[in-house]
Design an enzyme around this catalytic site. Structure first.
Site: not given
Ligand code: 5RP
Length: 292
Positions: A205
């Site tokens: 991610k």
């Molecule tokens: C928070 C995270 C979230 O899973 C990731 O950032 C996705 O959330 P957003 O779209 O709000 O950034 O890792 O620690």
């Protein structure tokens, strides 16, 4: 370790050439994994589109209750019809999510930061593999802090989770964190995503950035894109479209869904882009029709 003398900057990404080791299993880089790993990955990535809509609500692990997530028990179940994967902490999932939800689970297993910390890069593995198995996790999510003070310990956390995940056939989602001092450039994300993939993570991610297609080409496993801070819905849909059109295998949005005034409609609009080939313009029109 190879010496770093005479390092040449990578540039030949062969963007137009599809990933070679892609058949017969449809998830990138998973061809040589065992049945259990593939089953979990098929729970995450739709066999037809090859992509996924993850809903991230794990923010509480370091942010406490954040705007839009004040009531996990009300917010998350409402969004179920529009999403494929729930990304949350074991505390949130166990206490607020019906066990018969039929959704894939991306379980947040690293922790140790809080908004009170100056440096968020020092985490631990908070959830052991036994509880990940109990939670029926389809992947376990580990934060990695490439370039930050906590880099080594975060790579150690990631590697321990990958080792345990391979023992029990649970894929690992390597989350590329961007510390406040880090630059959201393709140079950083190429480095970070490739390191995490080479450590053995099955899904990465990260955030969208320029030359994203090169980041995808250089990463041998699927990349899902985090949404980041709340944007106007039209911009968030463009972010989703750009990510998918440049090769992302899905979105893992949180704030751009749960902080939207029309969160369910927003999730459905993102789904149209991810699974039905909508452009951002078409998804925006769909969103507007949905709320009027
Ligand atoms: C928070 C995270 C979230 O899973 C990731 O950032 C996705 O959330 P957003 O779209 O709000 O950034 O890792 O620690």
């Amino acid at each position: 370790m190879a010496d770093t003398d005479g390092l040449k900057v990578a540039k030949n990404y062969q963007i137009e050439v599809p990933f070679a080791n892609q058949t017969p299993f449809y998830v990138k880089g998973a061809n040589n994994l065992d049945w259990g790993m593939k089953k979990h990955l098929s729970n995450i990535f739709d066999p037809k589109s090859g992509r996924t809509v993850m809903f991230a609500f794990d923010h509480g692990y370091f942010m406490g209750s954040t705007a839009g997530l004040e009531r996990l028990d009300l917010v998350v179940p409402k969004l179920m019809p529009a999403i494929d994967v729930l990304m949350g902490t074991r505390g949130a999932i166990r206490s607020c999510i019906p066990a018969d939800c039929k959704k894939a689970i991306a379980l947040r297993v690293s922790s140790g930061s809080s908004m009170l910390n100056e440096d968020l890069s020092h985490e631990i593995i908070a959830v052991d593999i036994e509880d990940s198995i109990r939670m029926n996790a389809d992947c376990i999510a580990v934060q990695t802090f490439i370039g930050a003070d906590g880099q080594l310990s975060s790579i150690d956390n990631l590697s321990q989770c990958i080792n345990a995940g391979l023992r029990y056939s649970i894929p690992v989602l390597g989350v590329v964190a961007v510390g406040k001092d880090m630059e959201r450039t393709d140079r950083f994300f190429k480095l970070a995503t490739r390191i995490v993939a080479e450590m053995g993570a099955n899904i990465i991610k990260t955030y969208y950035c320029e030359n994203f297609e090169e980041i995808v080409a250089a990463c041998p496993v699927p990349i899902v894109v985090a949404g980041g801070k709340k944007l106007p819905e039209r911009e968030a849909l463009t972010l989703a479209y750009n990510s998918i059109s440049k090769g992302a295998s899905g979105l893992d949005m949180g704030r751009n869904i749960f902080q939207s005034e029309h969160s369910l409609e927003m999730a459905y609009s993102i789904r149209k882009i991810v699974h039905e080939g909508f452009t951002d313009k078409e998804a925006w029109e769909f969103y507007q029709d949905s709320i009027n």
